[in-house]
Design a protein around this motif. Structure first.
Motif, mmCIF file in Angstrom:
data_model
loop_
_atom_site.group_PDB
_atom_site.id
_atom_site.type_symbol
_atom_site.label_atom_id
_atom_site.label_comp_id
_atom_site.label_asym_id
_atom_site.label_seq_id
_atom_site.Cartn_x
_atom_site.Cartn_y
_atom_site.Cartn_z
ATOM 1 N N MET A 174 0.663 -1.119 0.143
ATOM 2 C CA MET A 174 0.093 0.178 0.109
ATOM 3 C C MET A 174 0.956 1.374 -0.094
ATOM 4 O O MET A 174 1.981 1.133 0.576
ATOM 5 C CB MET A 174 -0.786 0.066 1.224
ATOM 6 N N ARG A 175 0.312 2.360 -0.456
ATOM 7 C CA ARG A 175 0.977 3.808 -0.530
ATOM 8 C C ARG A 175 1.115 4.149 0.919
ATOM 9 O O ARG A 175 0.236 3.842 1.812
ATOM 10 C CB ARG A 175 0.075 4.415 -1.341
ATOM 11 N N GLY A 176 2.062 4.748 1.159
ATOM 12 C CA GLY A 176 2.154 5.476 2.408
ATOM 13 C C GLY A 176 1.588 6.803 2.366
ATOM 14 O O GLY A 176 0.951 7.240 1.623
ATOM 15 N N ASP A 177 1.306 7.268 3.655
ATOM 16 C CA ASP A 177 0.449 8.626 3.928
ATOM 17 C C ASP A 177 1.125 9.748 3.106
ATOM 18 O O ASP A 177 0.287 10.498 2.792
ATOM 19 C CB ASP A 177 0.472 9.068 5.474
ATOM 20 N N SER A 178 2.630 9.756 3.211
ATOM 21 C CA SER A 178 3.095 10.936 2.345
ATOM 22 C C SER A 178 2.624 10.557 0.987
ATOM 23 O O SER A 178 2.362 11.964 0.329
ATOM 24 C CB SER A 178 4.318 11.028 2.600
ATOM 25 N N ALA A 179 2.919 9.686 0.333
ATOM 26 C CA ALA A 179 2.606 9.576 -1.264
ATOM 27 C C ALA A 179 1.156 9.647 -1.387
ATOM 28 O O ALA A 179 0.790 10.283 -2.522
ATOM 29 C CB ALA A 179 3.034 8.029 -1.521
ATOM 30 N N ARG A 180 0.373 9.485 -0.529
ATOM 31 C CA ARG A 180 -1.137 9.568 -0.806
ATOM 32 C C ARG A 180 -1.496 10.990 -0.682
ATOM 33 O O ARG A 180 -2.102 11.664 -1.554
ATOM 34 C CB ARG A 180 -1.982 8.898 0.347
ATOM 35 N N TYR A 181 -0.995 11.740 0.134
ATOM 36 C CA TYR A 181 -1.134 13.124 0.242
ATOM 37 C C TYR A 181 -0.544 14.162 -0.779
ATOM 38 O O TYR A 181 -1.264 14.939 -1.655
ATOM 39 C CB TYR A 181 -0.559 13.819 1.561
ATOM 40 N N ARG A 182 0.658 13.488 -1.406
ATOM 41 C CA ARG A 182 1.353 14.249 -2.526
ATOM 42 C C ARG A 182 0.915 13.751 -3.914
ATOM 43 O O ARG A 182 1.333 14.322 -4.820
ATOM 44 C CB ARG A 182 2.841 14.078 -1.993
ATOM 45 N N GLY A 183 0.250 12.927 -4.007
ATOM 46 C CA GLY A 183 -0.340 12.112 -5.393
ATOM 47 C C GLY A 183 0.749 11.579 -5.843
ATOM 48 O O GLY A 183 0.922 11.213 -7.136
ATOM 49 N N GLN A 184 1.766 10.803 -5.263
ATOM 50 C CA GLN A 184 3.008 10.063 -5.700
ATOM 51 C C GLN A 184 2.638 8.835 -5.882
ATOM 52 O O GLN A 184 1.775 8.107 -5.358
ATOM 53 C CB GLN A 184 4.291 10.235 -4.964
ATOM 54 N N PRO A 185 3.244 8.150 -7.021
ATOM 55 C CA PRO A 185 2.855 6.545 -7.173
ATOM 56 C C PRO A 185 3.317 5.594 -5.835
ATOM 57 O O PRO A 185 4.363 6.259 -5.173
ATOM 58 C CB PRO A 185 3.445 6.118 -8.467
ATOM 59 N N ARG A 186 2.890 4.597 -5.926
ATOM 60 C CA ARG A 186 3.395 3.549 -4.837
ATOM 61 C C ARG A 186 4.828 3.098 -5.358
ATOM 62 O O ARG A 186 4.664 2.742 -6.376
ATOM 63 C CB ARG A 186 2.569 2.356 -4.681
ATOM 64 N N ARG A 187 5.600 3.140 -4.617
ATOM 65 C CA ARG A 187 7.169 2.891 -4.818
ATOM 66 C C ARG A 187 7.335 1.156 -4.468
ATOM 67 O O ARG A 187 8.272 0.698 -5.305
ATOM 68 C CB ARG A 187 8.276 3.683 -4.151
ATOM 69 N N ASP A 188 6.634 0.870 -3.717
ATOM 70 C CA ASP A 188 6.533 -0.661 -3.326
ATOM 71 C C ASP A 188 5.860 -1.481 -4.288
ATOM 72 O O ASP A 188 5.313 -1.109 -4.845
ATOM 73 C CB ASP A 188 6.291 -0.951 -1.802
ATOM 74 N N SER A 189 6.687 -2.743 -4.423
ATOM 75 C CA SER A 189 5.972 -3.612 -5.343
ATOM 76 C C SER A 189 5.935 -5.129 -4.559
ATOM 77 O O SER A 189 6.720 -5.347 -3.764
ATOM 78 C CB SER A 189 7.007 -3.761 -6.616
ATOM 79 N N LEU A 190 5.010 -5.602 -5.360
ATOM 80 C CA LEU A 190 4.654 -7.046 -4.516
ATOM 81 C C LEU A 190 4.461 -8.010 -5.556
ATOM 82 O O LEU A 190 3.793 -7.744 -6.591
ATOM 83 C CB LEU A 190 3.321 -7.118 -3.568
ATOM 84 N N LEU A 191 4.942 -9.268 -5.496
ATOM 85 C CA LEU A 191 4.669 -10.494 -6.482
ATOM 86 C C LEU A 191 4.534 -11.471 -5.623
ATOM 87 O O LEU A 191 5.207 -11.992 -4.882
ATOM 88 C CB LEU A 191 6.153 -10.438 -7.336
ATOM 89 N N THR A 192 3.113 -12.337 -6.070
ATOM 90 C CA THR A 192 3.029 -13.518 -5.480
ATOM 91 C C THR A 192 2.628 -14.656 -6.555
ATOM 92 O O THR A 192 1.822 -14.296 -7.665
ATOM 93 C CB THR A 192 1.787 -13.743 -4.619
ATOM 94 N N TYR A 416 6.335 7.692 10.688
ATOM 95 C CA TYR A 416 6.625 6.765 9.821
ATOM 96 C C TYR A 416 5.376 6.836 8.649
ATOM 97 O O TYR A 416 4.385 6.344 8.990
ATOM 98 C CB TYR A 416 6.314 5.492 10.329
ATOM 99 N N ALA A 417 5.747 7.541 7.390
ATOM 100 C CA ALA A 417 4.600 7.540 6.469
ATOM 101 C C ALA A 417 4.974 7.133 5.128
ATOM 102 O O ALA A 417 4.343 7.595 3.952
ATOM 103 C CB ALA A 417 4.573 9.285 6.239
ATOM 104 N N ASP A 418 6.168 6.140 5.040
ATOM 105 C CA ASP A 418 6.446 5.304 3.731
ATOM 106 C C ASP A 418 5.481 4.407 3.321
ATOM 107 O O ASP A 418 4.674 3.867 4.279
ATOM 108 C CB ASP A 418 7.886 5.100 3.956
ATOM 109 N N ASP A 419 5.767 3.822 2.199
ATOM 110 C CA ASP A 419 4.787 2.668 1.589
ATOM 111 C C ASP A 419 5.259 1.574 2.514
ATOM 112 O O ASP A 419 6.399 1.491 3.276
ATOM 113 C CB ASP A 419 5.379 2.301 0.301
ATOM 114 N N ARG A 420 4.258 0.899 2.437
ATOM 115 C CA ARG A 420 4.265 -0.559 3.465
ATOM 116 C C ARG A 420 3.806 -1.865 2.502
ATOM 117 O O ARG A 420 2.843 -1.831 2.068
ATOM 118 C CB ARG A 420 3.359 -0.386 4.632
ATOM 119 N N THR A 421 4.802 -2.649 2.389
ATOM 120 C CA THR A 421 4.686 -4.037 1.956
ATOM 121 C C THR A 421 4.846 -5.127 2.806
ATOM 122 O O THR A 421 6.143 -5.000 3.315
ATOM 123 C CB THR A 421 5.156 -4.096 0.655
ATOM 124 N N ALA A 422 4.101 -6.078 2.900
ATOM 125 C CA ALA A 422 4.251 -6.964 3.954
ATOM 126 C C ALA A 422 3.821 -8.480 3.412
ATOM 127 O O ALA A 422 2.621 -8.299 2.637
ATOM 128 C CB ALA A 422 3.818 -6.624 5.244
#
Length: 428
Positions: A174-192, A416-422
């Motif tokens: 998911m996008r972090g709070d900072s990227a959501r506020y500024r309209g920036q794309p999600r930098r994290d990526s997930l593959l299953t 802590y407002a960065d993207d989160r991937t788990a």
């Protein structure tokens, strides 16, 4: 023969107007002991006196016609000898008794409809700490798009899950709070992804977190997931066999060559001339065999990120941090004429972030969590967040569903407002 005496007797017996003062026939005349004579005597004895006097009034007979709707009984009537016989009585029809209401009808009270409240909504993602985070919890602005790069757009949140072998998988990015506020794309990526079928299948989970300061971090994270997925797809049968046979030495050397070669290409493409040990993205990969008899889990990666295990209600950090550089000590005061001595070697440069490899033997009840730096940092530095997730994920009823897992990973912490991937695996 004259009929006068018989006529007088008849008239005297049946005609109430006959003269009752006529001379008695005398004792020598025997009474006529016949049925008609006895009947006539009974009629005379019961007839009312002449003059039409009515018997004294008595208590009024009850009006049985009004009691339960039952008609009154017919009076007893004696048939005269000359009258034709009475017809047999008709069978009486049953009378339905209708009980009248006890009182005047009362109107029924109006029925008040019970208000139906809407179904409760899912609780809003909360936060950990004394105060709320700086940014809002929900997305505000979308990333900018252009016609030639629509294929590179990613959604705000990606969610997935599966069950293989003895493990239940939940994964989110998911996008972090900072990227959501500024309209920036999600930098994290997930593959299953799953390669193969049956008990010989191999599940790959790749979690990549783009470094905020690195240029092209979004593309680097996505590329890291793609190339590691392509490499595992080509060798999944051999990898699954090595995991089942517990060949940890071969697995470590082979996966390290794969990761370093791929990250070298990424680093050269993202930032030409970047020094070794600096990565535009961090990567953590999990190899999960589908064989229920195999409980070995292989985790490897490079760059920032984290690997944790929840066992018996407590978190274990399986990737201790690299030691910080020591603080510079003040130089001692040299005597005016120092004695010659052996020269000290210069300090060695800090090693680059090492390759991460871990072979974990899963126990029933364990939860293995690999994540990007956006979740690893607050999990290490905020005990309240670690305690909250431990309480939620140690539920004896089993692992959370996809929606619950998303809500759990959305627990925010101020600062802590960065993207989160788990990605987490619950062992059964």
């Amino acid at each position: 023969m004259s009929q006068q005496p018989e006529d007088d007797w008849w008239n005297r017996l049946y005609d109430e107007s006959a003269d009752e003062s006529a001379p008695d026939p005398g004792p020598d005349s025997a009474p006529d002991d016949t049925l008609d004579a006895r009947f006539g005597s009974a009629v005379l004895a019961t007839a009312p006196p002449s003059g039409g006097a009515e018997p004294p009034p008595g208590p009024a007979a009850p009006d049985t016609a009004r009691i339960g709707g039952i008609p009154p009984a017919e009076p007893l009537r004696v048939r005269a000898p000359w009258e034709p016989p009475l017809p047999p009585p008709r069978p009486r029809q049953p009378v339905r008794v209708v009980e009248p209401p006890a009182g005047p009808p009362t109107a029924e009270p109006p029925v008040t409809p019970t208000p139906v409240s809407p179904a409760p909504r899912a609780p809003h993602p909360g936060h950990i700490g004394d105060g709320p985070p700086t940014y809002a919890a929900e997305p505000t602005a979308l990333p900018a798009a252009c016609a030639g790069e629509l294929g590179q757009l990613v959604a705000d949140t990606a969610l997935d899950g599966a069950r293989y072998g003895s493990g239940t998988l939940r994964a989110v990015s998911m996008r972090g709070d900072s990227a959501r506020y500024r309209g920036q794309p999600r930098r994290d990526s997930l593959l299953t992804a799953r390669f193969g079928s049956g008990s010989g299948a191999l599940v790959l989970v790749a979690v990549a977190g783009g470094v905020r300061a690195a240029e092209g971090a979004q593309r680097a994270a996505a590329d890291a997931c793609h190339w590691v997925g392509a490499a595992v797809a080509q060798s999944h049968a051999r990898l699954a066999e090595d995991i089942r046979a517990d060949r940890r030495g071969e697995l470590r050397s082979g996966l390290q060559r794969l990761a370093e070669r791929g990250f070298g290409r990424l680093r050269a493409a993202a930032e030409p001339g970047a020094p070794p040990g600096e990565y535009p993205a961090g990567l953590r990969c999990l190899l999960l065999p589908a064989d229920p008899e195999c409980r070995l889990r292989i985790v490897f990666g490079l760059g920032p990120g984290g690997l944790f295990r929840l066992r018996d209600g407590h978190w274990q950090d399986l990737e201790p941090r690299r030691p910080e550089p020591p603080h510079a000590e003040p130089e001692p005061v040299q005597p005016p004429h120092p004695e010659p001595g052996p020269a000290e070697p210069p300090p060695l440069p800090l090693p680059a972030d090492p390759f991460r490899f871990r072979a974990c033997v899963a126990r029933p009840g364990d939860t293995l969590l690999l994540c990007s730096a956006g979740l690893a940092e607050p999990l290490r530095e905020e005990p309240a967040l670690a305690a909250e997730l431990a309480g939620r994920w140690a539920d004896p009823d089993g692992p959370p569903g996809l929606a619950a897992f998303l809500a759990d990973t959305q627990l925010r912490v101020k600062g802590y407002a960065d993207d989160r991937t788990a990605a987490a695996v619950w062992e059964g």
